[in-house]
Design a protein around this motif. Structure first.
Motif, short mmCIF file in Angstrom:
data_model
loop_
_atom_site.label_atom_id
_atom_site.label_comp_id
_atom_site.label_asym_id
_atom_site.label_seq_id
_atom_site.Cartn_x
_atom_site.Cartn_y
_atom_site.Cartn_z
N GLY B 76 25.12 52.46 37.89
CA GLY B 76 26.02 52.33 36.73
C GLY B 76 26.57 50.92 36.64
N GLY B 77 27.44 50.70 35.69
CA GLY B 77 27.98 49.36 35.47
C GLY B 77 27.07 48.60 34.52
N THR B 78 27.67 47.76 33.68
CA THR B 78 26.92 46.96 32.71
C THR B 78 27.01 45.49 33.10
OG1 THR B 78 27.62 48.53 31.02
CG2 THR B 78 26.73 46.44 30.23
N LYS B 79 25.83 44.85 33.20
CA LYS B 79 25.82 43.44 33.62
C LYS B 79 26.36 42.59 32.47
CE LYS B 79 21.83 41.70 34.90
NZ LYS B 79 20.65 41.28 35.71
N VAL B 80 27.23 41.65 32.79
CA VAL B 80 27.80 40.76 31.76
C VAL B 80 27.75 39.33 32.30
CG1 VAL B 80 29.91 40.14 30.50
CG2 VAL B 80 29.39 42.54 30.94
N GLU B 81 27.25 38.42 31.47
CA GLU B 81 27.20 37.02 31.91
C GLU B 81 28.29 36.23 31.23
OE1 GLU B 81 22.71 35.73 32.96
OE2 GLU B 81 23.86 34.26 31.77
N ILE B 82 29.12 35.57 32.02
CA ILE B 82 30.17 34.72 31.44
C ILE B 82 30.04 33.35 32.09
CG2 ILE B 82 32.66 34.40 31.11
CD1 ILE B 82 32.90 37.48 31.41
N GLU B 83 29.80 32.35 31.27
CA GLU B 83 29.59 30.97 31.76
C GLU B 83 28.59 31.00 32.91
OE1 GLU B 83 33.66 29.84 32.38
OE2 GLU B 83 33.75 28.80 30.47
N GLU B 84 27.43 31.67 32.63
CA GLU B 84 26.29 31.70 33.54
C GLU B 84 26.60 32.32 34.90
OE1 GLU B 84 25.13 27.72 32.89
OE2 GLU B 84 24.63 28.28 30.83
N LYS B 85 27.72 33.03 34.95
CA LYS B 85 28.02 33.75 36.20
C LYS B 85 27.92 35.25 35.91
CE LYS B 85 31.21 33.59 40.06
NZ LYS B 85 32.61 33.37 40.46
N GLU B 86 27.45 36.04 36.88
CA GLU B 86 27.19 37.46 36.66
C GLU B 86 28.37 38.33 37.08
OE1 GLU B 86 23.05 39.06 37.51
OE2 GLU B 86 24.27 40.27 38.90
N TYR B 87 28.79 39.19 36.16
CA TYR B 87 29.84 40.16 36.44
C TYR B 87 29.32 41.54 36.07
CZ TYR B 87 32.76 35.95 36.41
OH TYR B 87 33.30 34.72 36.68
N HIS B 88 30.11 42.57 36.40
CA HIS B 88 29.71 43.93 36.02
C HIS B 88 30.92 44.66 35.43
CE1 HIS B 88 26.32 42.87 38.60
NE2 HIS B 88 25.67 43.82 37.97
N LEU B 89 30.65 45.37 34.35
CA LEU B 89 31.71 46.11 33.66
C LEU B 89 31.59 47.59 34.02
CD1 LEU B 89 33.82 45.07 31.62
CD2 LEU B 89 32.29 45.71 29.77
N PHE B 90 32.67 48.16 34.57
CA PHE B 90 32.70 49.58 34.92
C PHE B 90 33.81 50.27 34.17
CE2 PHE B 90 29.72 50.08 38.42
CZ PHE B 90 29.57 48.78 38.90
N ARG B 91 33.69 51.58 34.01
CA ARG B 91 34.85 52.35 33.58
C ARG B 91 35.70 52.65 34.82
NH1 ARG B 91 35.12 54.06 28.21
NH2 ARG B 91 33.12 54.23 27.17
N GLU B 92 37.02 52.66 34.64
CA GLU B 92 37.92 52.88 35.79
C GLU B 92 37.52 54.16 36.55
OE1 GLU B 92 41.69 54.57 34.98
OE2 GLU B 92 42.73 53.28 36.42
N SER B 93 37.17 55.21 35.80
CA SER B 93 36.89 56.50 36.44
C SER B 93 35.63 56.45 37.31
CB SER B 93 36.75 57.59 35.38
OG SER B 93 35.81 57.17 34.42
N ASP B 94 34.82 55.37 37.16
CA ASP B 94 33.61 55.27 38.01
C ASP B 94 33.92 54.63 39.36
OD1 ASP B 94 32.12 56.35 35.98
OD2 ASP B 94 31.61 54.38 35.09
N LEU B 95 35.04 53.91 39.44
CA LEU B 95 35.37 53.22 40.69
C LEU B 95 35.66 54.25 41.79
CD1 LEU B 95 37.71 50.40 39.28
CD2 LEU B 95 35.23 50.31 39.68
N LEU B 96 35.20 54.00 43.02
CA LEU B 96 35.33 55.00 44.10
C LEU B 96 36.63 54.85 44.87
CD1 LEU B 96 31.70 55.01 45.55
CD2 LEU B 96 32.68 56.50 43.79
N ALA B 97 37.01 53.58 45.14
CA ALA B 97 38.22 53.40 45.96
C ALA B 97 38.75 51.98 45.82
CB ALA B 97 37.89 53.67 47.43
N LYS B 98 40.02 51.83 46.18
CA LYS B 98 40.61 50.49 46.31
C LYS B 98 40.63 50.15 47.79
CE LYS B 98 44.48 51.12 43.84
NZ LYS B 98 45.77 50.81 43.13
N ILE B 99 40.42 48.83 48.12
CA ILE B 99 40.48 48.42 49.53
C ILE B 99 41.64 47.42 49.64
CG2 ILE B 99 39.20 47.38 51.43
CD1 ILE B 99 36.69 48.27 49.53
N GLU B 100 42.75 47.92 50.16
CA GLU B 100 43.93 47.06 50.21
C GLU B 100 43.70 45.88 51.14
OE1 GLU B 100 47.19 49.60 51.14
OE2 GLU B 100 47.53 50.14 49.03
#
Lengths: 101, 101, 101, 101, 101, 101, 101
Positions: B76-100
């Motif tokens: 899952g996640g959608t690849k997004v390029e911003i200023e030639e750098k790669e990011y990924h767009l997720f929906r919050e409900s897809d995230l599994l956990a936070k790592i403090e």
């Protein structure tokens, strides 16, 4: 804005987008063959519907407005021709992001 | 943070993630061939939407914020390029956990 | 509990489980070949999310807490490695039962 | 009731059932071969969850209690072994009927 | 009504039906071969559940009662044997019509 | 109206329809072969249920009544025989339109 | 408007559309072969239902009215013949946009 475009009112939560031009040359001026041209995923909002409708019939205004730059999903959208120009109709919930100017 | 990234506003409950770098060497310094490199499932939140929308149109703020480290699903996640750098767009409900930190 | 585990906060209604050790010997001491070892369906809760979220955004606390012994479904769950130890992430609604101590 | 069974708390709207013994002989005493033995669709409730949960998190108590005789659907149910005895876990909504004693 | 039938309480919105006898002869007395006998879609309600349950757990009484003649759908229904007699269990929402006497 | 028809009470939001006769001749009197006869999509309402039921169990009366002419969808509907006459049972939400007389 | 059309009342949120004539000649007068004629996606609303119905049975009036020009989706819609003229029945939510005159 062209007359016909002003008279085009998307229904409810639909949004009319004019895709940005595809890059046909690299920054260095090299022509990018059409096949290699990446699908343009950016576009400008040119018309918005009145909003999505709740179960009771109330309208929830959209979070994008005419003139906003948005990031489009790779798939989906309905092609619409207005005065021989190509636009795409998306539902608001399909839009990925706004790109502030 | 790069200018373009600041102007990138994910829609509603979407979250923009910068994946952590893949480990290219073992702790002992042995180079891990690309094929054997495990898919990086950790990343940092670099942009968040205003929140998910209730049926009446109210916004429910997200539970993650810029700078949070998160655990991503394998798919899952959608690849997004911003200023030639790669990011990924997720929906919050897809995230599994936070790592403090 | 290991430091990294404490910093691991499952999202919403997700629960992190440490599976009980598989029985490698029968009570009579006979070694059970790996292929014949039954899949371990019991485990201990080692981290819980803040709760599932209602449509309005309120949190509903989970019915399991760290330390609870639970019965897992045969399928499902996402493998998660923390400090080279294997855990599994389940949604609360997938858990079958609690086993009181 | 065996100790382990008392410590077994089904989650939410799940119900633990002990299937009635399959009839191995006809009333006239003729042995029914295993293959011809009809699947036993009756069973006794031996443990119940606290109830199903509403969207707001309130519990709705179950309509069956420990000791009730119930009619089971032909398919479904999760096999659970407790102290080497076989039970089956159903959701309350899968149960077909109660058989009063 | 047979004792066992009285002790049979369908769960929630389920209804126990005794199908009408299939017509084995035409009005003129000609025997209808079994294969040509139309599936009987009429039946009598012999037991009803307490009602369907709302999300909050309230019961909504059923619109059919014991003794009602009903029209059954061609497919669906669960076969139930009570004291060696065949009945069928339907959900109320599957019933097509009531046939007043 | 035939006695049996009066005793036929569709359940909830179901509606009993008598299809109009298929046109077997053109206006000019030419016989239309059965195969070429278009499926009749018009019919008259001959019995209606009490209404659809809300989640709380309240009844919402139907928008069609006995005697209304309606336009039927091409597919769907359950064939019902009453006193050797053929009718069709539809859900209200499947009906396409009313044709006022 | 033809008499039969006035008596045609679409159910609930359905809308009857008369498709615009397909362009059979280019502006320069060249005849467009039927196969090459684009499917006409514009049409005029000629009849509207009373509105969609909420779960409680209240009517939510439609956002289009008789005489509105609308943009139709490429697929969907039910063909309806009234006095040998062809119309199409859509649900309001399938309509893409209104085109103001």
């Amino acid at each position: 804005m062209a007359n016909a475009l002003k008279r085009f009112i998307p229904m409810f939560d639909r949004v009319l987008i004019e895709r940005a031009e595809a890059m046909t040359k690299t920054r260095g001026g090299i022509v990018i063959p059409e096949k290699a041209q990446q699908k343009v995923l950016k576009g400008m909002v040119v018309a918005v519907g009145p909003g999505s409708r709740t179960e009771k019939g109330d309208l929830v205004p959209l979070a994008v407005k005419v003139g906003d730059q948005v990031l489009l999903p790779e798939y989906g959208g309905t092609k619409v021709e207005i005065e021989e120009k190509e636009y795409h109709l998306f539902r608001e919930s399909d839009l990925l992001a706004k790109i502030e100017q």
